[in-house]
Design an enzyme around this catalytic site. Structure first.
Site, short mmCIF file in Angstrom:
data_model
loop_
_atom_site.label_atom_id
_atom_site.label_comp_id
_atom_site.label_asym_id
_atom_site.label_seq_id
_atom_site.Cartn_x
_atom_site.Cartn_y
_atom_site.Cartn_z
N SER A 191 0.80 -1.22 0.00
CA SER A 191 0.00 0.00 0.00
C SER A 191 0.84 1.28 0.00
O SER A 191 0.29 2.37 -0.09
CB SER A 191 -0.93 0.01 1.22
N LYS B 41 -6.49 4.27 8.68
CA LYS B 41 -5.59 5.23 8.02
C LYS B 41 -6.18 6.64 8.02
O LYS B 41 -5.47 7.63 8.23
CB LYS B 41 -5.32 4.77 6.59
#
Length: 842
Positions: A714, A757
């Site tokens: 990611s 996140k």
């Protein structure tokens, strides 16, 4: 170690009469006279015995194990071998004092000493005469006392004595003949004893009476009175044996097996009542009665096994090694709540109210529990679901299990699986092992007393495995609704129905949970809390709890909203609220100490007070400061402890086009960096990056916090941004962060952990978050309050990224900075190392 009596009757065994005489020397009247005339010393070392009384003339072996007794035996054996034997008043006393000993005892001579392998000593002693302790004159290293002779008074003679002795011998012979446990040679030995005094001592020593009663016999001085007592005891024993024979005769009829067992137990009970004893057999009867009270709840197989083991226990002597094993097994079977269930309270409104009282937020979890209760209300025989609460530490996973149990009126049991490596902890140990126990599952079922508790399997992601087996494999059966109705425990050796148990597992990471086990559980993610949620949790739960724990009330201390925000933002950096709870506790304790010292009566906690008590702010947002130079980008990462931001730094220096990657990165992350450089080379012309930048300059990519391993795809777009920034000399905008996987074809792929996140970005003051387009659905599931003030940009292709994240104006002209030396050797390009940081998601 204990001083243990070796019962002299055990010496009879199956020996002949000659062996019997050698084992127990029979004193003549002349020998007895010599012993009594030998006198006794003024002082004697005193050896306490726990479970026997020594009589003059009698020889017994004993094992000596206590340190004080070993010292005494060693000292006496090296001198005249004469010691004083006294009996303890309480046989359970391991280290008796002088007050715990009878003061009438027997002078004894050590005939033989044998050293045992375990460090203890066995001695053979013979009683000489009776003494009385006047005073203890020594306690260490062993007891020593001043003593005097305690003579027996011979007040019988002639025909009267002969008649009495004959009566004693006849009664004793009848007992020997009627008792199946005493060899017939004993009767011959008794008839061959000529000394009246030794006869009385020998029979007294072997009477089946208590130590207190034997001590009473030795303390009686008149011979006639002691003789009467012995005859009474013999008559009582003879009556018991006669009654036993009578009972056996009465029950010798043709009866079926069940009646036969009943009468045998009644026979045993009658004997015990006549003797006034409470033996182990009565304990077995109590266990049998307890089992009969719950007979209807036992499955047929379990009931048959229980009765079989009870019969086996009844036949096993208490001294046998297997007695304790069987007893523990029987008690476990009886104590288990077979088919015993607590009644569920299926009031959905009340359950929701309880869940809201104990926890703020967590709407998805609460909704799932209410759905389960609703279905259970409509379908009574529904199988319990297997839930797994998955999320960072401190978000309330474990405490939520307690609330669920309270909301449906069930018992709650919890045990941690963290560090568990032995499969037997789940399935139980086989009974052949010493110290065998049922597995943790059955132990907690027994502890709760119901077969349908809420059972929390904490830290299921931290189960280990070694040579003793794999506990996760055992959990496959436990957590499978199709199999756990017949869970097999190795200790029980029976099947137990776990289908009504509501299992709730907790985990911080799903990666370490094996796939088959993960497939059996319904995963319910519990994300970290937002600033608003933490504020409400602090107000409703944490502050009241800390006030109560520190002896304060609302009149002593109050927290301003700005103070709570400062505690959350400046002194903690976490997904949960554990550290926040600790910091609030620190503030409360500080105020409590001032109130206790009568310095203040109350205090309002504002932002300044927080700094005064806890010191300077611990956490700051350094995104703006760290992204002020080219080559630095901000990424978003997921960890088992919640979301976080990471910086990716890139720098260049003169070289030969080498690429160096540091920061303890995993293979996947290194591959993402290679993809980013490859893609940048394909579009270098569009970005005005000369070819010499890739052939005559070395690239160094670093992710700070080098001691922490990092991996995952990611960080792809963050790596691309940092590398593009250093080669184009355009800074990455300092108000944005990004996450997404890149491919060689230029596609941006979705990643996980979006809510964590986003929360990390909000904590860091990020204004814009760049995500893959396919993650837009994940943002839609986040509460609107959580994403307030954050703009989201979604990417499908990598080409869209650079215009979004890079400033329009470069710090330096890349054509000039990366100009080739081959075309202009007079121009020297200095090395300008610049750093960049990125956050990755794993």
């Amino acid at each position: 170690m204990k001083d243990r009596l070796l019962d002299p009757r055990l010496q009879f065994g199956d020996k002949g009469f000659d062996d019997f005489e050698q084992a127990i020397p029979l004193l003549s009247e002349e020998e007895e006279r010599k012993i009594s005339e030998s006198g006794i010393p003024d002082t004697l070392p005193i050896l306490p015995l726990k479970n026997t009384v020594l009589f003059p003339g009698v020889v017994i072996p004993i094992t000596v194990g206590r340190d004080r007794s070993l010292e005494l035996v060693k000292s006496a054996y090296e001198s005249d071998k004469i010691i004083g034997i006294v009996t303890q008043k309480n046989s359970d006393q391991e280290d008796p004092t002088t007050e715990d000993l009878y003061h009438i005892g027997t002078v004894a001579q050590i005939l033989k000493l044998i050293k045992m392998p375990d460090g203890s000593k066995s001695i053979v002693i013979q009683g000489k005469s009776v003494f009385k302790i006047n005073q203890f004159i020594q306690e260490e290293p062993f007891y020593k006392a001043a003593v005097e002779q305690y003579d027996n008074i011979q007040d019988m003679e002639g025909l009267e004595l002969d008649a009495a002795i004959r009566s004693v011998k006849e009664t004793a012979s009848q007992i020997v003949n009627k008792s199946p446990n005493i060899p017939s040679e004993a009767a011959v030995a008794i008839n061959n004893i000529n000394s009246p005094t030794f006869l009385l001592n020998f029979i007294s020593s072997n009477l089946n009476i208590s130590n207190e009663e034997k001590q009473g016999l030795i303390e009686i001085q008149p011979f006639s009175e002691r003789l009467k007592k012995v005859i009474n005891f013999l008559e009582k024993e003879l009556q018991v044996l006669s009654l036993s024979e009578e009972i056996r005769t009465k029950v010798k009829t043709d009866i079926d097996e069940q009646q036969r067992d009943f009468y045998l137990r009644q026979q045993l009970k009658a004997i015990q009542e006549e003797l006034g004893e409470d033996s182990d057999q009565q304990d077995v009867e109590k266990l049998r009665n307890r089992a009969l009270e719950r007979k209807d709840s036992f499955p047929e197989t379990a009931w048959k096994t229980l009765n079989k083991e009870l019969d086996r226990l009844q036949r096993t002597p208490a001294q046998a090694p297997t007695h304790g094993i069987i007893l523990n097994y029987v008690e476990t079977l009886i104590d288990l709540p077979w088919n015993k269930f607590s009644e569920d309270k299926l009031d959905l409104k009340n359950a929701r109210q309880i869940l809201d009282e104990d926890h703020y937020g967590l709407e998805k979890v609460k909704k799932r529990i209410i759905e389960y209760l609703a279905v259970l209300k409509l379908k009574k025989d529904m199988k319990a679901p297997i839930l797994c609460f998955y999320g960072p530490p401190g978000v309330g996973k474990t405490s939520l299990g307690k609330s669920i149990a309270r909301s449906i009126n069930r018992e709650f049991a919890r045990f941690s699986l963290g560090g568990l490596r032995d499969e037997a902890e789940i399935r139980g140990h086989r009974r052949t092992y010493i110290g065998a126990l049922p597995g943790r599952i059955i132990q907690n079922i027994k502890k709760t007393g119901t077969s349908n508790p809420v059972m929390m399997l904490d830290e299921i992601d931290k189960v280990g495995a070694d040579f003793r087996g794999d506990p996760t494999s055992a959990l496959l059966e436990v957590l499978d609704p199709e199999q756990n109705n017949s869970f097999y425990d190795n200790y029980l050796e029976l099947e137990y129905d776990l289908s009504k148990v509501l299992f709730i597992a907790t985990a911080n990471s799903l990666e370490s949970i094996p796939g088959p086990l993960r497939d059996r559980m319904e995963i319910i993610p519990i994300s970290g809390y937002t600033l608003e949620e933490k504020t409400e949790i602090a107000k409703k739960y944490l502050i009241p709890r800390q006030l109560e724990e520190n002896g304060l009330n609302v009149s002593n201390i109050s927290f301003e909203p700005e103070a709570i925000h400062e505690l959350i933002d400046g002194y903690t950096r976490e997904s949960g609220v554990r550290n926040l709870n600790r910091e609030i506790g620190s503030v409360a304790r500080n105020v409590a100490s001032q109130i206790a010292a009568e310095e203040i009566e109350s205090r309002d906690i504002d932002k300044k007070a927080v700094e005064d008590i806890l010191g300077k702010r611990k956490f700051f947002s350094d995104v703006i400061e760290r992204t002020t130079v080219p080559g630095v980008s901000t990424g978003l990462a997921w960890t088992p402890y919640g979301g976080d931001i990471l910086f990716i730094e890139a720098s260049v220096s003169r070289g030969s086009g080498k690429i160096q990657i540091t920061g303890q990165l995993g293979d996947v992350m290194k591959e993402s960096a290679s993809l980013a450089v490859s893609h940048l080379k394909t579009i270098s012309d569009e970005l005005n990056i000369p070819e010499s930048a890739f052939t005559e300059w070395d690239l160094h990519i670093h992710v700070p916090a080098g001691s922490v391993p990092k991996d995952g795809p990611s960080a792809g777009i963050a790596l691309l941004s940092a590398v593009a920034s250093i080669y184009t000399q355009r800074k990455v905008k300092n108000t944005l962060a990004m996450t997404g996987e890149i491919t060689l074809r230029g596609t941006v792929l979705p990643v996980g952990g979006i809510k964590e996140k986003v929360l990390a970005a909000r904590r860091a003051g990020i204004k814009t978050v760049i995500l893959p387009a396919k993650n837009e659905k994940d943002v839609a599931e986040i509460e609107s309050e959580t994403i307030e003030g954050i703009d989201f940009t979604y990417l499908e292709r990598m080409e869209q990224l650079l215009d979004l994240v890079l400033d329009e104006t470069p710090e330096n002209d890349p054509l000039e900075k990366f100009k080739s030396k081959k075309t202009n050797k007079t121009e020297e390009a200095g090395t300008n190392n610049q750093s960049g940081v990125v956050t990755t998601v794993h």
